[in-house]
Scaffold this active site. Structure first.
Site, mmCIF file in Angstrom:
data_model
loop_
_atom_site.group_PDB
_atom_site.id
_atom_site.type_symbol
_atom_site.label_atom_id
_atom_site.label_comp_id
_atom_site.label_asym_id
_atom_site.label_seq_id
_atom_site.Cartn_x
_atom_site.Cartn_y
_atom_site.Cartn_z
ATOM 1 N N PHE A 142 0.855 -1.195 0.000
ATOM 2 C CA PHE A 142 0.000 0.000 0.000
ATOM 3 C C PHE A 142 0.885 1.236 0.000
ATOM 4 O O PHE A 142 1.806 1.338 0.803
ATOM 5 C CB PHE A 142 -0.917 0.021 1.227
ATOM 6 C CG PHE A 142 -1.861 1.193 1.234
ATOM 7 C CD1 PHE A 142 -3.060 1.131 0.542
ATOM 8 C CD2 PHE A 142 -1.537 2.361 1.909
ATOM 9 C CE1 PHE A 142 -3.932 2.221 0.526
ATOM 10 C CE2 PHE A 142 -2.404 3.454 1.896
ATOM 11 C CZ PHE A 142 -3.602 3.377 1.204
ATOM 12 N N ASP A 227 9.167 2.324 2.111
ATOM 13 C CA ASP A 227 8.017 3.087 2.596
ATOM 14 C C ASP A 227 7.825 2.782 4.085
ATOM 15 O O ASP A 227 7.370 1.707 4.461
ATOM 16 C CB ASP A 227 6.783 2.695 1.775
ATOM 17 C CG ASP A 227 5.538 3.483 2.172
ATOM 18 O OD1 ASP A 227 5.500 4.021 3.300
ATOM 19 O OD2 ASP A 227 4.599 3.532 1.360
ATOM 20 N N LYS A 256 2.785 9.148 8.795
ATOM 21 C CA LYS A 256 1.743 8.996 9.821
ATOM 22 C C LYS A 256 2.116 9.504 11.216
ATOM 23 O O LYS A 256 1.551 10.463 11.702
ATOM 24 C CB LYS A 256 1.309 7.537 9.879
ATOM 25 C CG LYS A 256 0.529 7.128 8.616
ATOM 26 C CD LYS A 256 -0.077 5.754 8.751
ATOM 27 C CE LYS A 256 -1.181 5.510 7.739
ATOM 28 N NZ LYS A 256 -0.767 4.960 6.448
HETATM 29 C C1 LIG Z 1 -0.996 5.236 5.124
HETATM 30 C C2 LIG Z 1 0.080 4.815 4.199
HETATM 31 C C3 LIG Z 1 0.357 5.559 3.046
HETATM 32 C C4 LIG Z 1 -0.480 6.741 2.609
HETATM 33 O O1 LIG Z 1 -0.464 7.774 3.521
HETATM 34 P P1 LIG Z 1 -1.617 8.899 3.461
HETATM 35 O O2 LIG Z 1 -1.171 9.925 4.440
HETATM 36 O O3 LIG Z 1 -2.896 8.228 3.829
HETATM 37 O O4 LIG Z 1 -1.655 9.400 2.076
HETATM 38 C C5 LIG Z 1 1.415 5.146 2.267
HETATM 39 N N1 LIG Z 1 2.159 4.076 2.600
HETATM 40 C C6 LIG Z 1 1.923 3.348 3.707
HETATM 41 C C7 LIG Z 1 2.791 2.181 4.032
HETATM 42 C C8 LIG Z 1 0.856 3.675 4.529
HETATM 43 O O5 LIG Z 1 0.590 2.932 5.609
#
Ligand SMILES: *Cc1c(COP(=O)(O)O)cnc(C)c1O
Length: 399
Positions: A142, A227, A256
């Site tokens: 994701f 990520d 986050k």
């Molecule tokens: C939540 C998340 C995103 C996206 O972040 P947003 O602030 O919702 O755009 C990207 N990568 C990972 C691994 C995430 O958990």
């Protein structure tokens, strides 16, 4: 709570109806929250919950942490706005604080406002640095919902309505070395991985898999992007989850938990990658604003001074052990690192998540069968024990 709406109904049901009337229609929440303190939340009817969701790994210091509240208030009273084409004291301090916590070589930071935005930036920098467009990413991965980030996101129901997406991505099975080796070639711009897949079900990368990704990227002139938007900023008991594996990426994205709830995103990269972008080649109006920078500095400061990484390691192990000790035939496995844990059931998770909510514990799903635990990093032993006890009760009940 003193506001102008005291005559307007504002219990759970009324608030949900008001939001449903004018919201975008994407969600169907069953509860509305109005206050938080530490790892506790209170809904609009006054019921108390233990928060094991933290706004999906966002409220790293818990709710209303005095240090964070004070940093935001102080900065709001001094300077909220200062775009990145002008200098700023707090932003300068944040860049230094972030880089000092990164593996050697990651020393350039682009500040944005969300995870998806940080990943969009990483994708643009990867294209600028390699002159290539192809990405190798993992199934169940994701990366966000904007078009570029969505290109890297695997979930077909998120992608397919918007195809074709702008970037060509080869999706490989996570932790499958052979598939990775076959997919990375001289057209690959970037190999894109989460060290622990969060949304995809709390799957932890194998160390040798991440090292292979590094090796393949280097061999083929591609970049390695990690990520850490969900797994970073202390969530796993290290500042970055990749420290568990000792892998050295070219780019790391954070978001986050970084500013404890104030919107922020960050792309941290090597000098070589950063310098490939022409001047003015990317930008954002709100990114790097002093308010978010002050909040992030408070989070980074508190992580260190309150020794939160050691705390996360300890309470994370306690939660892991507690969940692993549940003698329920409905549990398939418990996995994760630190306070990023998944409890996989042999059945759908949603009804159990709903029962937990009734029992006063807030958790979030990760796919159809996994209950994900992402409490504030400051959660106490007592709250962890209460959570385990309530999970046991929820699993005892029949839906
Ligand atoms: C939540 C998340 C995103 C996206 O972040 P947003 O602030 O919702 O755009 C990207 N990568 C990972 C691994 C995430 O958990």
């Amino acid at each position: 709570m003193a506001d102008a709406t005291t005559t307007t109904p504002r219990g759970n049901e009324a608030l949900l109806a008001r939001e449903a009337r004018h919201g975008p229609g994407l969600w169907a929440p069953s509860v509305a929250f109005v206050r938080g303190q530490g790892a506790r939340l209170w809904d609009a009817d006054g019921k108390e919950y233990i928060d094991c969701m933290a706004g999906i790994a966002v409220a790293s210091l818990g709710h209303s942490h005095p240090r964070l509240v004070e940093a935001i208030a102080e900065q709001a009273g001094r300077l909220i706005v200062c775009p990145q084409n002008l200098g700023n004291d707090v932003r300068a301090a944040l860049l230094e604080a972030l880089v000092s916590r990164m593996p050697a070589g990651l020393e350039r930071v682009f500040l944005a406002n969300s995870g998806a935005e940080a990943n969009e930036a990483a994708l643009k920098w990867a294209v600028a640095a390699t002159g290539r467009r192809r990405v190798v990413a993992a199934k169940r991965g994701f990366a966000g919902r904007t078009m570029g980030a969505l290109s890297l996101t695997w979930e077909p129901s998120y992608r397919e309505p918007f195809a074709p997406l702008p970037y060509p991505v080869d999706f490989v099975a996570f932790n499958d070395a052979d598939e990775l080796e076959a997919a990375v070639d001289d057209d690959t711009a970037v190999v894109w991985l989460e060290p622990i897949q969060g949304e995809g079900g709390v799957h932890v990368a194998d160390a040798h898999y991440l090292h292979l990704a590094r090796e393949l990227a280097t061999r083929h002139g591609a970049l390695l992007a990690i990520d850490e938007i969900q797994s970073g900023v202390g969530r796993t008991g290290r500042f970055l989850a990749l420290e568990h594996f000792g892998v050295r990426p070219d780019m790391v994205t954070l978001a986050k938990g970084l500013a404890g709830g104030v919107p922020i995103g960050a792309l941290v990269m090597t000098e070589g990658v950063a310098s490939a972008m022409p001047k003015g080649g990317h930008g954002t109006t709100f990114g790097g604003n002093p308010l978010a920078a002050a909040a992030a500095l408070a989070v980074l400061g508190e992580l260190e001074e309150a020794d939160l990484l050691a705390h996360v390691e300890r309470v994370g192990a306690r939660l892991h052990a507690g969940l692993s000790g549940l003698a329920s035939p409905r549990v398939r496995s418990v996995r994760g690192l630190g306070l990023m844990l998944g409890l996989e059931l042999k059945e759908k998770a949603a009804p159990v998540i709903e029962r937990l909510r009734e029992l006063g514990v807030l958790v979030v799903a990760a796919g159809a069968t996994v209950i994900r635990f992402l409490p504030p990093l400051v959660i106490t032993d007592d709250d962890v024990d209460a959570v385990v006890e309530r999970v046991a009760r929820a699993l005892d009940q029949r839906g």
